[in-house]
Each structure stands twice: as C-alpha cells, then as structure tokens.
Design a protein around this motif. Sequence first.
Motif, short mmCIF file in Angstrom:
data_model
loop_
_atom_site.label_atom_id
_atom_site.label_comp_id
_atom_site.label_asym_id
_atom_site.label_seq_id
_atom_site.Cartn_x
_atom_site.Cartn_y
_atom_site.Cartn_z
N GLY A 200 0.83 -1.19 0.00
CA GLY A 200 0.00 0.00 0.00
C GLY A 200 0.87 1.24 0.00
O GLY A 200 1.78 1.37 0.83
N VAL A 201 0.63 2.14 -0.94
CA VAL A 201 1.41 3.36 -1.08
C VAL A 201 0.50 4.55 -0.80
O VAL A 201 -0.57 4.68 -1.40
CB VAL A 201 2.01 3.48 -2.50
N LEU A 202 0.93 5.41 0.11
CA LEU A 202 0.26 6.68 0.36
C LEU A 202 1.24 7.78 0.01
O LEU A 202 2.31 7.87 0.61
CB LEU A 202 -0.16 6.79 1.83
N GLU A 203 0.90 8.59 -1.00
CA GLU A 203 1.85 9.60 -1.47
C GLU A 203 1.21 10.98 -1.56
O GLU A 203 0.03 11.13 -1.88
CB GLU A 203 2.42 9.23 -2.84
N LEU A 204 2.04 11.98 -1.30
CA LEU A 204 1.68 13.37 -1.56
C LEU A 204 1.68 13.61 -3.07
O LEU A 204 2.22 12.82 -3.83
CB LEU A 204 2.70 14.29 -0.88
N PRO A 205 1.07 14.70 -3.52
CA PRO A 205 1.09 15.02 -4.96
C PRO A 205 2.46 15.56 -5.38
O PRO A 205 2.58 16.67 -5.89
CB PRO A 205 -0.02 16.07 -5.10
N LEU A 206 3.50 14.76 -5.13
CA LEU A 206 4.87 15.16 -5.40
C LEU A 206 5.61 14.03 -6.08
O LEU A 206 5.23 12.86 -5.96
CB LEU A 206 5.61 15.52 -4.10
N THR A 232 -5.82 -1.12 -6.81
CA THR A 232 -6.62 0.06 -6.49
C THR A 232 -5.78 1.31 -6.67
O THR A 232 -4.62 1.34 -6.24
CB THR A 232 -7.14 0.01 -5.03
N LEU A 233 -6.37 2.33 -7.28
CA LEU A 233 -5.70 3.61 -7.44
C LEU A 233 -6.74 4.71 -7.20
O LEU A 233 -7.69 4.84 -7.97
CB LEU A 233 -5.09 3.74 -8.83
N ASP A 234 -6.56 5.44 -6.12
CA ASP A 234 -7.53 6.48 -5.75
C ASP A 234 -6.80 7.74 -5.33
O ASP A 234 -5.61 7.72 -4.99
CB ASP A 234 -8.40 6.02 -4.57
N SER A 235 -7.52 8.84 -5.32
CA SER A 235 -7.01 10.08 -4.74
C SER A 235 -7.97 10.53 -3.66
O SER A 235 -9.18 10.35 -3.78
CB SER A 235 -6.87 11.17 -5.82
N ILE A 236 -7.42 11.09 -2.60
CA ILE A 236 -8.25 11.56 -1.50
C ILE A 236 -7.88 13.00 -1.17
O ILE A 236 -6.72 13.40 -1.32
CB ILE A 236 -8.12 10.67 -0.24
N ARG A 238 -7.00 16.55 0.55
CA ARG A 238 -6.04 16.93 1.60
C ARG A 238 -6.59 18.05 2.47
O ARG A 238 -5.86 18.96 2.86
CB ARG A 238 -4.71 17.34 0.98
N ASP A 239 -7.85 18.01 2.77
CA ASP A 239 -8.48 18.99 3.67
C ASP A 239 -8.28 20.42 3.19
O ASP A 239 -7.85 21.30 3.94
CB ASP A 239 -7.94 18.85 5.10
N GLY A 240 -8.58 20.65 1.90
CA GLY A 240 -8.52 22.00 1.37
C GLY A 240 -7.17 22.42 0.84
O GLY A 240 -7.05 23.48 0.20
N ARG A 241 -6.12 21.64 1.07
CA ARG A 241 -4.81 21.99 0.55
C ARG A 241 -4.69 21.57 -0.90
O ARG A 241 -5.43 20.72 -1.39
CB ARG A 241 -3.72 21.32 1.39
N ASP A 242 -3.75 22.16 -1.61
CA ASP A 242 -3.59 21.88 -3.03
C ASP A 242 -3.23 20.42 -3.26
O ASP A 242 -2.42 19.84 -2.53
CB ASP A 242 -2.50 22.78 -3.64
N GLY A 243 -3.80 19.86 -4.32
CA GLY A 243 -3.49 18.49 -4.68
C GLY A 243 -4.17 17.48 -3.79
O GLY A 243 -4.79 17.83 -2.78
N SER A 244 -4.07 16.22 -4.16
CA SER A 244 -4.70 15.13 -3.42
C SER A 244 -3.66 14.08 -3.07
O SER A 244 -2.65 13.93 -3.75
CB SER A 244 -5.81 14.48 -4.25
N TYR A 245 -3.93 13.37 -1.99
CA TYR A 245 -3.11 12.19 -1.69
C TYR A 245 -3.40 11.11 -2.72
O TYR A 245 -4.54 10.93 -3.16
CB TYR A 245 -3.44 11.64 -0.31
#
Length: 260
Positions: A200-206, A232-236, A238-245
């Motif tokens: 499982g990979v959790l990444e910032l939009p970086l 599975t590939l999803d984006s979630i 970031r509580d109003g911050r730019d980009g998605s996890y």
Amino acid sequence: MAMHPFRYNFGLYHWRRRLAPIGAAIAAAILTGAIRRRTDRRSHRVVTILIAAGAIARALRVAHQALSPPPWAIERGKYDALAARLPLSDADRVLDVGCGTGRSLVGLAPHVRPGSEVLGLDVFDDRIILGNGPALARRNGARAGLTATPIVGDAARLPVADDSIDVVTVCRVLHDLDASDVDRTLRELRRVCRPDGTIGVLELPLVPDGVSRDPGVYWPERVSVTGFRIETLDSIDRDGRDGSYLVLVASPSGSDDRDR
C-alpha cells in the motif's frame, strides 16, 4: 474514546533550520533591550526595535509552520483510507517502510489485527526530525495499542527476508527519495512481499527532485514496472490543501521482475 492530544510526540521536521530564526529572534530581543538601556538616542532605539520586531515576526511564522500539524496530532483520514483498501485484518506480518517517529504506525494501528507482527523500518535521521529514533517509534506505536519492532535500515536495501511480508506500507516516503532510488526501493518491496501479499502506497502530490511528471501518472507507472499489478488507485482530498493524496494498492504480478 477520545485521546489526549499530547499522547504522541512525532518530533519537529527540519528542526535545525526552524530553530535558527527562533534563536535569532531571541538574540535580537536581548540586543534591543541592551541598546535601549545604553543609549538615549531615539533613532537608535527605533532601528533596534524594528530589527527585533522583524526577527520576532519571522520566528512566529516559523514556529507556526513547525507546529502545523502539531507534533502530537495525527491526521487519521489518509491512513484510514489506505488501511480500508488493505487486507490488514488477515496479515500475520506487516512492514511499514519509512515509519520515522511512528506517525504512520499510529495511523494504521486501529486496522492491524491483534497479534500480528509489525515491523517499522527507517533510517531514523534525527538531523531532519527532532527525536527521530527507534525508541520513539516503538513508544508511539505502543500508545496506539500496537506492538511494533523498529528496524534501522535503508528502504533501497531492506534487511528483511524474501517473500516474508503479508502487507507492506510506504506512507509519504517515496517522493523524498532520489529518482534513482525509487525503482530500487519498489523492487525491494517486491522482493520481501509474499506472492499473495499486498503493498500500500500513500503519497503526496509530489515526485522526486528532477522528475517532471504528473504524480498520478508517475507513481502507478513506477509501481507497475517493478513487478506489481495495481489493484486500487484512488485520490483523497487533503483537507482543502492543493493536490490530493494518492492511495495505491498493488500485489506482486505473475512475472518476477526483481532481477531486471
């Protein structure tokens, strides 16, 4: 049950760089006081007060950044999103790569099956994070009800046996690696993951420095070419911050690409 916010200590990121302006502000304030006592010239006093005010304002901004989020807080949403897509309830052995002071261990803890063996690997570089070390990762995990064994090691050379881990997680780590180390690290995850296991990979939009690619394209591509089949590939949000996890779950593909 609500937890006291000071239950955890995840340290301060980039603490040396952040403490420098705070120290400068303290020195400026002391110098201002000394000059005000030693001179009656209004111009000298005004200049020193302005210098001290600027230093203090910068120090306050840095302190705010250092405490956002607070080092004792845990943003559970992103870890819950990752855990919900992983078979943690069936895993006998779990490896969290890049656990640091234990933030990801704490985030995943509610989803790990009691009795599972949990390993947390990191280089534990306390030059970057204040207090970063195996003892702190172990303590934070224990406070979340998780018995974790910290391992000092490099993500690109995991000190873990082949085909020995049911679930491997890597949370907000890969983008910090050199681009040349990304594939080596992912191949290491492939090596230690059981044939019927999951990563499982959790990444910032970086993406790594020097890479000019969209993160939503780059990360699935790198995972795929290093011997995994993406489940599975999803984006979630970031509580109003730019980009998605980016939340990515994959399993070893039928062909073994470890030696490429």
